[in-house]
Design a protein around this motif. Structure first.
Motif, mmCIF file in Angstrom:
data_model
loop_
_atom_site.group_PDB
_atom_site.id
_atom_site.type_symbol
_atom_site.label_atom_id
_atom_site.label_comp_id
_atom_site.label_asym_id
_atom_site.label_seq_id
_atom_site.Cartn_x
_atom_site.Cartn_y
_atom_site.Cartn_z
ATOM 1 N N GLY A 63 0.908 -1.199 -0.241
ATOM 2 C CA GLY A 63 0.133 -0.117 0.025
ATOM 3 C C GLY A 63 0.917 1.386 -0.070
ATOM 4 N N LEU A 64 1.817 1.199 0.749
ATOM 5 C CA LEU A 64 2.827 2.238 0.767
ATOM 6 C C LEU A 64 3.508 2.705 -0.637
ATOM 7 C CD1 LEU A 64 4.109 4.710 2.113
ATOM 8 C CD2 LEU A 64 5.929 3.138 3.211
ATOM 9 N N LYS A 65 3.722 1.518 -1.172
ATOM 10 C CA LYS A 65 4.585 1.526 -2.596
ATOM 11 C C LYS A 65 3.516 2.191 -3.752
ATOM 12 C CE LYS A 65 7.404 -2.350 -2.199
ATOM 13 N NZ LYS A 65 8.036 -3.681 -3.004
ATOM 14 N N GLU A 66 2.277 1.845 -3.410
ATOM 15 C CA GLU A 66 1.131 2.631 -4.390
ATOM 16 C C GLU A 66 0.942 4.264 -4.086
ATOM 17 O OE1 GLU A 66 0.578 1.162 -7.001
ATOM 18 O OE2 GLU A 66 0.774 -0.932 -6.539
ATOM 19 N N ILE A 67 1.172 4.382 -2.613
ATOM 20 C CA ILE A 67 1.088 5.759 -2.289
ATOM 21 C C ILE A 67 2.298 6.636 -2.895
ATOM 22 C CG2 ILE A 67 1.463 7.542 -0.313
ATOM 23 C CD1 ILE A 67 -0.261 5.537 1.311
ATOM 24 N N VAL A 154 11.443 1.726 -5.992
ATOM 25 C CA VAL A 154 9.956 2.030 -6.206
ATOM 26 C C VAL A 154 9.965 3.282 -6.920
ATOM 27 C CG1 VAL A 154 7.793 2.399 -5.254
ATOM 28 C CG2 VAL A 154 9.136 0.417 -4.561
ATOM 29 N N VAL A 155 10.464 4.338 -6.196
ATOM 30 C CA VAL A 155 10.423 5.659 -6.806
ATOM 31 C C VAL A 155 11.273 5.800 -8.122
ATOM 32 C CG1 VAL A 155 11.071 8.167 -6.502
ATOM 33 C CG2 VAL A 155 10.166 6.653 -4.670
ATOM 34 N N SER A 156 12.222 5.310 -7.993
ATOM 35 C CA SER A 156 13.123 5.252 -9.582
ATOM 36 C C SER A 156 12.091 4.743 -10.652
ATOM 37 C CB SER A 156 14.464 4.514 -9.499
ATOM 38 O OG SER A 156 15.340 5.419 -8.461
ATOM 39 N N THR A 157 11.629 3.578 -10.365
ATOM 40 C CA THR A 157 10.982 2.760 -11.387
ATOM 41 C C THR A 157 9.399 3.348 -11.815
ATOM 42 O OG1 THR A 157 11.609 0.564 -10.312
ATOM 43 C CG2 THR A 157 9.788 0.451 -11.919
#
Length: 170
Positions: A63-67, A154-157
């Motif tokens: 969920g945090l990854k999606e945020i 995650v952010v880079s991708t």
């Protein structure tokens, strides 16, 4: 406006066709950006491999990854990704309040201190590439080093996807 033609699975190079058929089985759909990347099957394979690694199960809650995906996509003006990741966030039990707050930024009190630290890292690395020492220290106060590397992935991708999708006109 879409700027590049889409390759349907049946017309794709054999390696791209396999990838798209697997996505169709797994998700029931092949999104247009994947059909565009099918012009370069090796690039498609590499981007999807990176995405699966960064956005899959790990130390960081899905969920945090999606945020983080929603926040970076909002900054980058990628409405396609904002919509897609908002839907995925709901499937990971993220509240609509948090989904909407992610579009606005890290300042919302709905987020925990840990989430705000990750969001500030996302915002700074998306907007300026560099991250302040203050932001990094707050990230280290909340996460292990391996989790920080995961957040960075995650952010880079998502930034990679945003640039592909916005640049190609989706």
């Amino acid at each position: 406006m879409q700027r590049i033609s889409l390759i349907e699975p049946k017309a794709a190079d054999p390696s791209a066709k396999r990838i798209m058929e697997n996505l169709l089985k797994q998700f029931g759909v092949v999104i247009p950006p994947v059909k565009a990347l099918a012009h370069k099957p090796d690039l498609l394979r590499a981007v999807l491999s990176l995405t699966n690694t960064a956005h899959g199960k790990g130390e960081i809650d899905l969920g945090l990854k999606e945020i983080l995906n929603i926040r970076a996509s909002s900054i980058n003006g990628c409405e396609f990704c904002v919509k897609m990741h908002s839907s995925l966030a709901q499937s990971h039990k993220v509240s609509l309040e948090k989904i909407n707050a992610a579009k606005e930024g890290s300042g919302n009190s709905i987020f925990s201190e840990e989430e705000r630290a990750a969001l500030r890292f996302c915002e700074e690395s998306t907007e300026k590439v560099s991250v302040t020492d203050e932001t990094f220290i707050s990230l280290k106060d909340s996460f292990s080093e391996s989790a920080i590397v995961e957040i960075s992935g995650v952010v880079s991708t998502i930034n990679l996807w945003n640039r592909i999708i916005v640049g190609l006109g989706f």
